[in-house]
Design a protein around this motif. Structure first.
Motif, PDB file in Angstrom:
ATOM      1  N   GLY A 166      30.174 -14.538 -53.920  1.00  0.00           N
ATOM      2  CA  GLY A 166      29.486 -15.779 -53.612  1.00  0.00           C
ATOM      3  C   GLY A 166      29.305 -16.635 -54.855  1.00  0.00           C
ATOM      4  N   GLY A 167      28.840 -17.856 -54.632  1.00  0.00           N
ATOM      5  CA  GLY A 167      28.609 -18.749 -55.757  1.00  0.00           C
ATOM      6  C   GLY A 167      28.443 -20.177 -55.314  1.00  0.00           C
ATOM      7  N   LEU A 168      28.514 -21.057 -56.284  1.00  0.00           N
ATOM      8  CA  LEU A 168      28.378 -22.496 -56.054  1.00  0.00           C
ATOM      9  C   LEU A 168      29.757 -23.129 -56.138  1.00  0.00           C
ATOM     10  N   VAL A 169      30.088 -23.911 -55.142  1.00  0.00           N
ATOM     11  CA  VAL A 169      31.400 -24.563 -55.107  1.00  0.00           C
ATOM     12  C   VAL A 169      31.237 -25.955 -54.519  1.00  0.00           C
ATOM     13  N   GLN A 170      32.098 -26.865 -54.920  1.00  0.00           N
ATOM     14  CA  GLN A 170      32.068 -28.202 -54.357  1.00  0.00           C
ATOM     15  C   GLN A 170      32.731 -28.227 -52.993  1.00  0.00           C
ATOM     16  N   ALA A 171      32.336 -29.189 -52.193  1.00  0.00           N
ATOM     17  CA  ALA A 171      32.950 -29.361 -50.883  1.00  0.00           C
ATOM     18  C   ALA A 171      34.463 -29.492 -51.035  1.00  0.00           C
ATOM     19  N   GLY A 172      35.178 -28.813 -50.155  1.00  0.00           N
ATOM     20  CA  GLY A 172      36.632 -28.798 -50.224  1.00  0.00           C
ATOM     21  C   GLY A 172      37.185 -27.627 -51.018  1.00  0.00           C
ATOM     22  N   GLY A 173      36.319 -26.933 -51.718  1.00  0.00           N
ATOM     23  CA  GLY A 173      36.748 -25.806 -52.537  1.00  0.00           C
ATOM     24  C   GLY A 173      36.886 -24.522 -51.742  1.00  0.00           C
ATOM     25  N   SER A 174      37.171 -23.444 -52.477  1.00  0.00           N
ATOM     26  CA  SER A 174      37.405 -22.150 -51.852  1.00  0.00           C
ATOM     27  C   SER A 174      36.611 -21.058 -52.554  1.00  0.00           C
ATOM     28  N   LEU A 175      36.316 -20.024 -51.806  1.00  0.00           N
ATOM     29  CA  LEU A 175      35.708 -18.811 -52.330  1.00  0.00           C
ATOM     30  C   LEU A 175      36.292 -17.630 -51.575  1.00  0.00           C
ATOM     31  N   ARG A 176      36.342 -16.482 -52.234  1.00  0.00           N
ATOM     32  CA  ARG A 176      36.712 -15.245 -51.555  1.00  0.00           C
ATOM     33  C   ARG A 176      35.592 -14.242 -51.715  1.00  0.00           C
ATOM     34  N   LEU A 177      35.047 -13.846 -50.583  1.00  0.00           N
ATOM     35  CA  LEU A 177      34.003 -12.831 -50.574  1.00  0.00           C
ATOM     36  C   LEU A 177      34.634 -11.460 -50.398  1.00  0.00           C
ATOM     37  N   SER A 178      34.018 -10.468 -51.018  1.00  0.00           N
ATOM     38  CA  SER A 178      34.470  -9.088 -50.886  1.00  0.00           C
ATOM     39  C   SER A 178      33.327  -8.220 -50.392  1.00  0.00           C
ATOM     40  N   CYS A 179      33.666  -7.238 -49.584  1.00  0.00           N
ATOM     41  CA  CYS A 179      32.695  -6.273 -49.091  1.00  0.00           C
ATOM     42  C   CYS A 179      33.285  -4.884 -49.317  1.00  0.00           C
TER      43      CYS A 179
END
Length: 115
Positions: free
Chosen positions: A9-22
């Motif tokens: 998780g984290g802070l990202v601007q609109a239009g950006g991407s993140l990859r969560l892991s479990c």
């Protein structure tokens, strides 16, 4: 017992991407379903995506076309790739495991999308 640890998780601007892991550990037996849910302040927790031990996936309408759930059984890890993020995706994201011996939740990872 099953232990789940979320990350990414984290802070990202609109239009950006993140990859969560479990990352899952413990008594992981098939069949099972691992899912990602989210809860924004003042709102109910909602299921975003899930994947079975056989690889079948399911998505909420809000996630279709933008999010992709996948799993690496060798690493006992499930991923949620989130693209084209919107401010309304801001929430605490939880990983869950449902199997023959019960259901378990992780502690959550915060995703914040700025406009």
């Amino acid at each position: 017992q099953v232990q789940l640890v979320e990350s990414g998780g984290g802070l990202v601007q609109a239009g950006g991407s993140l990859r969560l892991s479990c990352a899952a550990s413990g008594s992981i037996f098939s069949p099972n379903v691992i899912g990602w849910s989210r809860q924004a302040p003042g709102k109910q927790r909602e299921l975003v995506a899930s994947i079975t031990s056989g690889g079948s996936t399911n998505y909420a309408d809000s996630a279709k076309g933008r999010f992709t759930i996948s799993r690496d059984n060798a690493k006992s890890t499930v991923y949620l790739q989130m693209n084209s993020l919107k401010p309304e995706d801001t929430a605490l994201y939880y990983c869950s495991f449902s199997g023959v011996r019960g259901a378990y939740w992780g502690q959550g990872t915060q995703v914040t999308v700025s406009s």
